[in-house]
Design an enzyme around this catalytic site. Structure first.
Site, mmCIF file in Angstrom:
data_model
loop_
_atom_site.group_PDB
_atom_site.id
_atom_site.type_symbol
_atom_site.label_atom_id
_atom_site.label_comp_id
_atom_site.label_asym_id
_atom_site.label_seq_id
_atom_site.Cartn_x
_atom_site.Cartn_y
_atom_site.Cartn_z
ATOM 1 N N PHE A 143 -0.079 4.904 12.121
ATOM 2 C CA PHE A 143 -0.208 3.596 11.489
ATOM 3 C C PHE A 143 -0.772 3.745 10.076
ATOM 4 C CE2 PHE A 143 -0.772 2.930 16.090
ATOM 5 C CZ PHE A 143 0.296 2.076 16.333
ATOM 6 N N LEU A 144 -0.301 4.750 9.346
ATOM 7 C CA LEU A 144 -0.847 5.024 8.021
ATOM 8 C C LEU A 144 -0.342 4.019 6.997
ATOM 9 C CD1 LEU A 144 -0.591 8.903 7.707
ATOM 10 C CD2 LEU A 144 -2.293 7.509 8.870
ATOM 11 N N LYS A 162 4.684 0.636 17.263
ATOM 12 C CA LYS A 162 4.857 0.846 15.824
ATOM 13 C C LYS A 162 5.948 -0.054 15.252
ATOM 14 C CE LYS A 162 4.511 2.504 11.707
ATOM 15 N NZ LYS A 162 4.818 3.860 11.291
ATOM 16 N N GLY A 208 6.124 -12.368 -3.634
ATOM 17 C CA GLY A 208 6.526 -11.490 -4.729
ATOM 18 C C GLY A 208 7.960 -11.035 -4.565
ATOM 19 N N GLY A 218 9.155 -2.647 0.355
ATOM 20 C CA GLY A 218 10.060 -1.508 0.243
ATOM 21 C C GLY A 218 9.396 -0.302 0.873
ATOM 22 N N CYS A 220 9.248 3.293 5.061
ATOM 23 C CA CYS A 220 9.017 2.942 6.465
ATOM 24 C C CYS A 220 9.523 1.549 6.839
ATOM 25 C CB CYS A 220 7.528 3.053 6.790
ATOM 26 S SG CYS A 220 6.913 4.745 6.791
ATOM 27 N N LYS A 266 13.504 0.645 6.786
ATOM 28 C CA LYS A 266 14.325 1.432 7.723
ATOM 29 C C LYS A 266 13.875 1.237 9.163
ATOM 30 C CE LYS A 266 11.642 5.346 8.558
ATOM 31 N NZ LYS A 266 11.361 6.008 9.871
#
Length: 447
Positions: free
Chosen positions: A160-161, A215, A264, A268, A271, A274
């Site tokens: 979960f970085l 995730k 905004g 992108g 992670c 995709k």
């Protein structure tokens, strides 16, 4: 005796995980098939920008004066199999070319290469983001290929970085999720994560499918929240509302919260986009595609923001880009990173360039990667140089350098026209207007 740890794949996730495991006191061996990457890491350098990671690496890489020596690197699966008790798989799972689905070839290759070298009981732990159902398949393949047979167990421990906070997120995670098939795997992972568990990080034990879904579900929820406020920005544009004030008001509701409610040009990176698409593809394979049809619109809203920014820029310069100079502040998909994968900022810059605009980009950390991806754009060494002679300035990545350090009056001295479009709603409109700028932000037609 503490288990010895290997980390398979030393990209962004793997390099961070290897250094963090050494910091937690374990003997660690990092493995990658790229000799160049291994040589760089062994020399105490990281192949990407991540705050604090290089310092952490140098505290533990063998051969550095004063280092613990607990961290080494190799290209040999045989060495890794002999060395490790717990093997973390941290390889990439990109989107398949021309499809929404996830490319599992790197994960499959890692298991196929490692398993024949597991001659004694070992735990293989997947950290890569994979389609639900992958762990069950890989567990069977592992037991089939490993000389240790069923002594080679699999667990799934999703990462979960957050880029820019990866070191902190690894050493002090807000939760640790482990999908296991037995008590031995759970016990070993509790030992590996004993320090953060002792500090209060929740340790959540699940089955394989649930761990895999955590995730993708988390990323889908975040994407939904970001696209929701961007959809509200579209409505505010049409109704003369102010999306910043709207977000502030609904964010006070504790059921909603204020995080990820800054409108905004969208999300992108390598992670979120995709993973969102791979989740939709996998749901279709499982016959549950209707459950995730809303994610298609989430993706669509996100991509529309980029096109809308291009159109606002076109309006600002009088209806056409030919002969117009456009300064773009920001190239990475988010601040505190050098990652330009699927970057909304570079996508906008590229679209304007293709339509005839003379685009010059500046980013504090992402210039080298941006040049590789978009070599035909112009690049400048500073924000001031990027803005020189510009007919409009676009603020597209919310670096602190732009938000706090950029002097509107100084910048105004070098531009052709004092026009700025804030694609991240992060600048102070009053400050810029006081310096004579025409300020415009997404979702705030009157702000």
């Amino acid at each position: 005796m503490a288990p010895k740890i290997t980390v398979i794949g030393t990209g962004y996730l793997g390099a961070t995980h290897a250094a963090a495991m050494a910091e937690l006191g374990f003997e660690v061996l990092g493995l990658d098939i790229s000799t160049e990457k291994i040589e760089m890491l062994a020399a105490g350098r990281v192949p990407m920008y991540e705050p604090g990671l290089e310092d952490l690496l140098r505290r533990h890489v063998a051969g550095f004066e004063g280092s613990s020596g607990r961290l080494r690197f190799t290209t040999s699966y045989a060495e890794a199999g002999e060395f490790g008790d717990v093997h973390f798989i941290c390889v990439n799972t990109p989107q398949k070319h021309g499809e929404y689905a996830c490319d599992m070839s790197y994960v499959d290759a890692a298991v196929e290469a490692l398993a024949p070298h597991l001659h004694r009981p070992a735990l293989v732990v997947g950290k890569s983001t994979v389609p639900v159902g992958s762990a069950m398949r890989l567990a069977a393949r592992l037991a089939e290929l490993a000389p240790a047979g069923e002594g080679a167990e699999l667990a799934w421990n999703p990462e979960f970085l957050r880029e820019g906070f990866a070191v902190e997120d690894t050493l002090h995670p807000d939760r640790i999720v482990v999908g296991v098939a037995g008590e031995r795997a759970e016990k070993q992972l509790r030992e590996v994560y004993a320090t953060p568990i002792g500090e209060g990080s929740p340790f959540i034990v699940t089955d394989f499918p649930t761990a895999e879904l955590v995730k993708t579900s988390a990323n889908s929820f975040l994407a939904t929240k970001i696209s929701f406020i961007n959809a509200m920005a579209e409505v505010c544009e049409a109704a003369d509302g102010d999306v910043v004030k709207l977000a502030e008001a609904i964010g006070h509701d504790e059921r909603i919260g204020s995080k990820f409610l800054r409108a905004g040009i969208g999300f992108g990176g390598g992670c979120l986009p995709k993973d969102l698409r791979a989740f939709m593809a996998r749901a279709g394979e499982l016959g549950a595609d209707q459950a995730l049809t809303f994610l298609r619109e989430i993706d669509s809203i996100n991509m529309r923001r980029r096109g809308h920014m291009v159109e606002l820029t076109r309006e600002a310069v009088g209806g056409g880009f030919l002969g117009k100079r456009v300064a773009v502040l920001g190239a990475t998909f988010k601040p505190d990173s050098d990652d330009v994968r699927d970057s909304p900022a570079l996508n906008v810059a590229g679209q304007i360039h293709l339509q005839g605009g003379q685009v010059t980009v500046y980013d504090p950390k992402g210039m080298e990667n941006a040049r590789r991806l978009f070599p035909t754009l112009g690049y400048a060494p500073t924000a001031l140089d990027a803005a020189r002679g510009a007919d409009v300035v676009l603020h597209l990545t919310e670096w602190r350098e732009f938000r706090d350090d950029l002097d509107p009056a100084e910048l105004g001295e070098v531009v052709s026209e004092r026009r700025i479009l804030d694609g991240r709603n992060a600048l102070d409109p009053d400050l810029w207007r006081e310096a004579g700028w025409t300020y415009r932000a997404l979702g705030r037609p009157r702000a």
